[in-house]
Scaffold this motif. Structure first.
Motif: not given
Length: 681
Positions: A646-653
């Motif tokens: 979620y450190r990847i998917n969260g901000p990129l979303s």
């Protein structure tokens, strides 16, 4: 702060032969890791984390000796190997007594001498155990509790000396909740089956340790019950993880006399004297309700019960450095039960990590001299300043912030101090005596030095040049009281890029985004934003701007609280919001800085990937971490960082350019409607 921090890359520095291939040795046909790490069977619009890293995960399962596997373990293994060389070389040199190499070598040798360690058993703690046995009343009990804090144990409560949040030029005395063998209060109360099972195993663990200390079966069972009951009482008056994030509510300054008045059974002036703190006048109490309850607990439990608890806390603090029976039992509960790790790391690796933890200040000096290229500081500052420049540009263009608050934000940004590479001066550890006789005694000697070094700060001017990390530490931090970031330059190797300098997409996806951008944003997250440019807890916002900012932070809390990391277990959006804000700000700033490079402007493709694709895949590579379910459950309960996924998917979303690059459409799992995407900085 990033507890899992990627390698620090240094643009334009020649890589050296001891740690990686020479430039001319690079194979131009070597595969590009951004391509080979991918799992192309996973749609990037559904789960970018697994798309970017799934190929690597399939080829590299998590070892039984590790909690996780990924870029940090790979890089960490390289660092451990280098520190091992320092330790072994130092141990073989027979260096003069008192020199750095003598201390490093003898510390390491004592840790590797398992025959002596096993023969000594629990004997290295006999003097401290005798002090506990001598406790006869409440005054001697409190005096012993205070003493144990000075040698590396932490019974009953927490204590440290640090900068006053509201007067950053002065050191203050901080008291906070503590004394729990399982660390987090939720382990004592949560009713899900996994936590209930851990509690059951904890009681068994307490019994096992008691038996190893010499108790019979009946006494061991009784001791475990006493410890569990006492710790549960401490836990019941402890705040939850998310409640500890509010710097205002956890700042309760009072005179020492007032503190004594709230705890009539505890004379804090006498405790502080034993704890080597002189002339104390005021204290900052994080959780006053905890101390009012502790005051009652002091009298409601018998002296014998307290002695049982103190012995446990002491042995628990040093089990890893005692005979194999203690070490294995400690590993079983804290690593296998709580984290799902099935087997211990090799002995050399455990001792290397402890030597670095205890004598990192000394190892760092050797490391910088023998492993770190010259010019590291300058190049890191160059990248960091590029990030700061685009940060200023972003603040000036914000549509939700008034010019009045922008002016103060820009001033704070301009005054952020960047500590990079390694310190200009090293701490003096000449008073620490290390020998090859007793591993546990060596650890305790360093613990005593560390405590006294901290305690001695009280009453002195704040040293703003001090570092909180070693140059060989893979981590970074932001200090609100100093308004500074610290980025150690421990290693310039990037897995897959040995022998060559990564392209700018890699540099700004990793260094720019997940390091400098992330740490600078901590100065403007839900906590850091409450400190002014001088490091004082002081509101610098207009009422309207603060209201808008709070709405944005609540939005990010809501976004992450919906992520189900394990069946029925969700990310704690409140507890992780600071890191989530920093991740979003970091990747945005990294991307804005990347847009100024020739690679982006000329739309240069590498390995078939566009600049944008490479940047976002590089950011995914920065958090390439696969974690065991047990460790993930522990992280969800105790860590202020969201899981790597979620450190990847969260901000990129939340980033429009990401949507365009990977064709994220409505209906995709990562899709968030444009009106709901979060833009803070």
């Amino acid at each position: 702060m990033n507890y899992y921090k990627v390698a620090l890359l240094v643009a334009g520095i020649a890589l050296f032969a001891t740690s990686c291939k020479k430039e001319q040795d690079f194979d131009p046909n070597a595969p590009d890791v951004l391509v080979t790490n991918r799992d192309t069977l996973i749609n990037p619009s559904d789960d970018f984390f697994s798309h970017a890293n799934g190929g690597w995960f399939k080829k590299n399962p998590i070892p039984d000796s590790e909690r996780s596997n990924g870029i940090f373990r790979t890089i960490g293994d390289t660092i451990n190997s280098q520190i091992k060389q320092i330790c072994e070389k130092s141990a073989a040199e027979n260096a003069d007594k008192g020199t750095n190499k003598q201390k490093i070598g003898d510390f390491y040798a004592s840790g590797m001498d398992t025959l002596t360690i096993d023969k000594q058993g629990i004997n290295p703690l006999k003097n401290e155990l005798a002090k506990i046995d001598a406790v006869k009343d409440i005054p001697t009990l409190l005096n012993t509790i205070a003493y144990l804090h000075t040698i590396g144990a932490s019974p009953a409560f927490g204590f440290y000396v640090g900068q006053d949040d509201k007067i950053s030029t002065k050191y203050a005395l901080f008291f906070y909740q503590g004394g729990l063998g399982m660390g987090n209060r939720d382990y004592y109360f949560n009713t899900d089956k996994e936590t209930v099972a851990i509690r059951t195993e904890y009681v068994k663990h307490l019994e096992a340790i008691s038996k190893l200390m010499g108790s019979d079966v009946t006494s061991a069972k009784k001791n475990a019950e006493v410890i569990m009951k006492l710790e549960t009482e401490l836990a019941s008056n402890s705040r939850k993880l998310e409640a500890l994030r509010d710097p205002i509510k956890n700042y309760n300054k009072m005179s020492l006399a007032q503190f004594n008045g709230t705890t009539p059974n505890i004379a804090w002036d006498k405790l502080l004297s034993t704890m080597n703190v002189k002339k104390a006048d005021t204290v900052i109490v994080g959780q006053p309700e905890f101390y009012k309850a502790l005051d009652k607990t002091i009298k409601s439990y018998s002296i014998n019960d307290w002695k049982t608890y103190l012995k446990w806390d002491l042995v628990n603090s040093y089990s890893s450095y005692l005979g194999k029976d203690f070490e294995k039992q400690n590993f079983y509960f804290y690593s296998t039960v709580m984290s799902g790790v099935k087997e211990q790391k090799p002995r050399w690796k455990r001792v290397v990590e402890q030597t670095d933890s205890s004598l990192g200040e000394l190892i760092g000096q050797v490391y910088v001299e023998e492993y770190l290229p010259k010019g590291t500081k300058e190049k890191l500052l160059e990248i960091g300043n590029n990030i700061r420049d685009v940060y200023a540009e972003r603040i000036k263009k914000l549509d939700w912030m008034s010019s009045e608050t922008k002016k103060k934000a820009l001033s704070k940004l301009s005054k952020i101090v960047m500590k990079v590479g390694y310190p200009d001066k090293w701490k003096d550890m000449s008073s620490v005596s290390i020998s090859r006789d007793t591993y546990c005694a060596n650890v305790m000697a360093v613990n005593k030095w560390s405590y006294n070094d901290m305690a001695a700060k009280f009453g002195k001017p704040v040293d703003r040049t001090e570092w909180g990390m070693y140059p060989q530490t893979y981590n970074a931090y932001y200090s609100p009281s100093n308004n500074e970031i610290c980025v150690p330059a421990c290693n310039i190797i990037v897995p897959g890029f040995e022998g060559r300098m990564p392209d700018d997409a890699i540099l700004y996806g990793i260094i720019g985004g997940s390091t400098f951008g992330h740490e600078i944003t901590h100065g403007f997250d839900d906590q850091g934003s409450q400190y002014d440019e001088n490091g004082n807890l002081n509101n610098w916002w207009t009422a309207e701007d603060l209201k808008k900012f709070t709405a944005k932070t609540k939005a990010i809390v809501n976004q992450y609280s919906k992520y189900e990391a394990l069946p029925g277990k969700f990310v704690n959006g409140d507890a992780t919001q600071g890191e989530n804000i920093a991740d979003l700000g970091g990747v945005v700033m990294g991307y804005e800085a990347f847009k100024k490079t020739n690679q982006f402007k000329e739309n240069q493709k590498i390995a078939g990937l566009s600049p944008n694709q490479r940047f976002f895949l590089a950011y995914g590579y920065a958090w390439m971490v696969n974690i065991k379910p047990e460790s993930l459950a522990q992280q969800l309960m105790t860590d202020v960082h969201a899981p790597a996924k979620y450190r990847i998917n969260g901000p990129l979303s939340n980033i429009e350019e990401f949507y365009k690059t990977f064709n994220i459409k409505e209906g995709s799992k990562m899709f968030i409607p444009a009106k709901d995407r979060i833009v803070i900085w």
